[in-house]
Scaffold this active site. Structure first.
Site, short mmCIF file in Angstrom:
data_model
loop_
_atom_site.label_atom_id
_atom_site.label_comp_id
_atom_site.label_asym_id
_atom_site.label_seq_id
_atom_site.Cartn_x
_atom_site.Cartn_y
_atom_site.Cartn_z
N GLU A 25 1.10 15.40 9.62
CA GLU A 25 0.39 15.55 8.34
C GLU A 25 -0.09 16.99 8.18
O GLU A 25 -0.57 17.59 9.13
CB GLU A 25 -0.81 14.61 8.29
CG GLU A 25 -1.57 14.76 6.96
CD GLU A 25 -2.70 13.77 6.82
OE1 GLU A 25 -2.42 12.58 6.65
OE2 GLU A 25 -3.86 14.20 6.89
N THR A 56 -1.32 15.93 2.15
CA THR A 56 -2.48 15.26 1.57
C THR A 56 -2.74 15.76 0.13
O THR A 56 -2.13 16.73 -0.33
CB THR A 56 -3.75 15.43 2.42
OG1 THR A 56 -4.08 16.81 2.43
CG2 THR A 56 -3.55 14.90 3.82
N HIS A 85 0.90 12.56 -0.84
CA HIS A 85 -0.26 11.70 -1.09
C HIS A 85 -0.68 11.81 -2.56
O HIS A 85 -0.48 12.84 -3.20
CB HIS A 85 -1.45 12.14 -0.22
CG HIS A 85 -1.27 11.88 1.24
ND1 HIS A 85 -2.32 11.70 2.10
CD2 HIS A 85 -0.15 11.74 2.01
CE1 HIS A 85 -1.87 11.48 3.32
NE2 HIS A 85 -0.55 11.51 3.29
N LYS A 173 -3.47 -5.33 -1.03
CA LYS A 173 -2.86 -4.01 -1.31
C LYS A 173 -1.39 -4.00 -0.87
O LYS A 173 -0.52 -3.51 -1.60
CB LYS A 173 -3.67 -2.92 -0.60
CG LYS A 173 -3.20 -1.51 -0.88
CD LYS A 173 -4.23 -0.45 -0.50
CE LYS A 173 -4.43 -0.25 0.96
NZ LYS A 173 -5.30 0.90 1.28
N GLN A 184 -6.29 5.27 9.88
CA GLN A 184 -7.31 6.30 10.08
C GLN A 184 -7.25 6.70 11.56
O GLN A 184 -6.80 5.92 12.40
CB GLN A 184 -8.68 5.69 9.73
CG GLN A 184 -9.88 6.59 9.87
CD GLN A 184 -9.79 7.79 8.95
OE1 GLN A 184 -9.03 8.71 9.23
NE2 GLN A 184 -10.55 7.77 7.88
C1 LIG Z 1 -3.93 7.79 6.46
C2 LIG Z 1 -4.94 8.25 5.45
C3 LIG Z 1 -4.62 9.27 4.56
C4 LIG Z 1 -5.56 9.71 3.61
N1 LIG Z 1 -5.22 10.74 2.76
C5 LIG Z 1 -6.09 11.15 1.81
C6 LIG Z 1 -5.77 12.19 0.86
O1 LIG Z 1 -4.66 12.74 0.89
N2 LIG Z 1 -6.68 12.54 -0.06
C7 LIG Z 1 -7.92 11.94 -0.14
O2 LIG Z 1 -8.71 12.28 -1.01
N3 LIG Z 1 -8.28 10.95 0.74
C8 LIG Z 1 -7.40 10.54 1.70
N4 LIG Z 1 -7.75 9.54 2.58
C9 LIG Z 1 -9.11 8.98 2.52
C10 LIG Z 1 -9.19 7.76 1.54
O3 LIG Z 1 -8.99 8.19 0.21
C11 LIG Z 1 -10.60 7.15 1.70
O4 LIG Z 1 -10.73 6.59 2.99
C12 LIG Z 1 -11.05 6.16 0.63
O5 LIG Z 1 -12.43 5.87 0.86
C13 LIG Z 1 -10.32 4.82 0.64
O6 LIG Z 1 -9.04 4.93 0.20
P1 LIG Z 1 -8.04 3.66 0.29
O7 LIG Z 1 -6.78 4.09 -0.36
O8 LIG Z 1 -7.99 3.15 1.67
O9 LIG Z 1 -8.83 2.63 -0.65
P2 LIG Z 1 -8.76 1.05 -0.90
O10 LIG Z 1 -7.57 0.45 -0.26
O11 LIG Z 1 -8.96 0.85 -2.35
O12 LIG Z 1 -10.05 0.53 -0.10
C14 LIG Z 1 -11.33 1.13 -0.29
C15 LIG Z 1 -12.43 0.09 -0.01
O13 LIG Z 1 -12.43 -0.88 -1.06
C16 LIG Z 1 -12.25 -2.19 -0.52
N5 LIG Z 1 -11.46 -2.94 -1.49
C17 LIG Z 1 -10.13 -2.82 -1.74
N6 LIG Z 1 -9.76 -3.67 -2.72
C18 LIG Z 1 -10.88 -4.34 -3.11
C19 LIG Z 1 -11.16 -5.33 -4.09
N7 LIG Z 1 -10.19 -5.85 -4.86
N8 LIG Z 1 -12.45 -5.77 -4.23
C20 LIG Z 1 -13.44 -5.27 -3.45
N9 LIG Z 1 -13.24 -4.33 -2.49
C21 LIG Z 1 -11.97 -3.87 -2.34
C22 LIG Z 1 -11.55 -1.99 0.82
O14 LIG Z 1 -11.78 -3.08 1.71
C23 LIG Z 1 -12.24 -0.70 1.29
O15 LIG Z 1 -13.50 -0.97 1.82
C24 LIG Z 1 -6.84 9.10 3.55
C25 LIG Z 1 -7.17 8.08 4.47
C26 LIG Z 1 -6.24 7.66 5.41
C27 LIG Z 1 -6.60 6.58 6.39
#
Ligand SMILES: Cc1cc2nc3c(=O)[nH]c(=O)nc-3n(C[C@H](O)[C@H](O)[C@H](O)COP(=O)(O)OP(=O)(O)OC[C@H]3O[C@@H](n4cnc5c(N)ncnc54)[C@H](O)[C@@H]3O)c2cc1C
Length: 293
Positions: A25, A56, A85, A173, A184
């Site tokens: 990455e 990212t 991303h 999802k 993570q």
């Molecule tokens: C591998 C990896 C790459 C990343 N790359 C980037 C990047 O390029 N840029 C950046 O800004 N950030 C990045 N992040 C960080 C990420 O954007 C954050 O961790 C963010 O807080 C969650 O994103 P997510 O896509 O996992 O969200 P989601 O999958 O939407 O989950 C977020 C939270 O909401 C909850 N949730 C999901 N669906 C629902 C629902 N229907 N009702 C209630 N709760 C729900 C989940 O359980 C979780 O607690 C990355 C993280 C990882 C692990």
């Protein structure tokens, strides 16, 4: 390292082969002035021929357009498949749709669909998306024929009440159209193995690629604890205590620790490991060399 060719540029194809592989990455420049140095670092990493590279996306930032530019450059100049991303939480539907169109036009076949985090104090931000699964649906409906990845959290996402709740939303999802997941960072492989089993027994059957962060300075440790609540094993913390004030020694110790984690993952049947390189070619090179040797 395996190298897909021609149409086999989708990451799902790479992960399906079950051969050992390593992916890296990188992050795009945070300011316009750092574009050249970031581009050079990402090119040096690409020249190592990893199985794929992810780039990212700086949520909401003015430089988010560089994600596509860097990904396209790596793919075209080095024939390394890329994963661009994309975040949705602070964007309008129009912005997201035009980014998806830009990706398609740039020949990007793999997209990491993320929610992103709401920037502190951004009350007037667009609210078109709440969760990443909505972006997954949007990508599936776009007609772009993308291979889509999503994020997962072996130590539970900070906003979730429990692992069970997090896995329930993760399953939703994946069902929205994900092809694979990337975790993570974690510093104790037992956490990944336990999460993997729980995900499988929750009906999540897509590949779950472990994400490994080689720690090269003490700030990364503080960030990992504050942002992700990462558990740090005693052995790891004593390395930080011993070498934290010496950048060169800390880099050596952090890379050696990551190499041990990766070797253990391979020994336990994991095919592809994703490394958060922090744009450091020397770190990527040291890890790749140890895997090949
Ligand atoms: C591998 C990896 C790459 C990343 N790359 C980037 C990047 O390029 N840029 C950046 O800004 N950030 C990045 N992040 C960080 C990420 O954007 C954050 O961790 C963010 O807080 C969650 O994103 P997510 O896509 O996992 O969200 P989601 O999958 O939407 O989950 C977020 C939270 O909401 C909850 N949730 C999901 N669906 C629902 C629902 N229907 N009702 C209630 N709760 C729900 C989940 O359980 C979780 O607690 C990355 C993280 C990882 C692990």
């Amino acid at each position: 390292m395996q190298r897909p060719t021609g149409k086999a540029m989708k990451i799902s194809n790479i992960l399906e082969t079950k051969k050992r592989s390593l992916s890296f990455e990188v992050f795009p420049p945070k300011t316009d002035s750092s574009f050249d140095s970031v581009r050079e670092a990402t090119e040096r990493i690409a020249s190592l021929s990893p199985s794929f590279m992810s780039v990212t996306y700086g949520a909401g930032g003015g430089t988010s357009r560089y994600t596509i530019e860097i990904a396209k450059n790596i793919q075209n100049a080095y024939s390394v498949p890329t994963l661009a991303h994309l975040t949705c939480v602070s964007s309008t539907k129009n912005t997201v749709r035009s980014r998806i169109e830009d990706m398609r036009a740039a020949g990007i076949e793999n997209v990491m669909a993320l929610r992103g985090d709401i920037p502190a104090g951004a009350e007037n931000m667009p609210r078109d998306y709440k969760y990443a699964f909505e972006l997954v649906r949007e990508l599936r409906l776009s007609g772009g024929d993308f291979c889509i990845g999503g994020a997962c959290y072996p130590e539970v996402h900070p906003e979730s009440q429990s692992l069970e709740q997090d896995l329930m939303h993760l399953k939703e999802k994946v069902d929205a159209g994900l092809d694979f997941l990337t975790t993570q960072m974690f510093f104790d492989n037992g956490i990944y193995y336990r999460f993997f089993e729980k995900a499988r027994s929750s009906g999540i059957i897509v590949p779950i690629v472990p994400g490994i962060m080689p720690i090269t300075n003490i700030k990364q440790v503080e960030r990992a604890i504050t942002l992700s609540g990462s558990y740090m094993p005693k052995r790891f913390l004593s390395l930080v205590e011993k070498f934290g004030s010496d950048p060169d020694e800390m880099t050596k110790a952090g890379v050696a620790y990551a190499i041990e984690q990766i070797a253990d993952l391979y020994d336990n049947g994991v095919a592809n490991v994703h490394v958060y390189t922090m744009n450091k070619p020397q770190v990527a090179e040291a890890i790749l060399k140890s895997i090949i040797d």
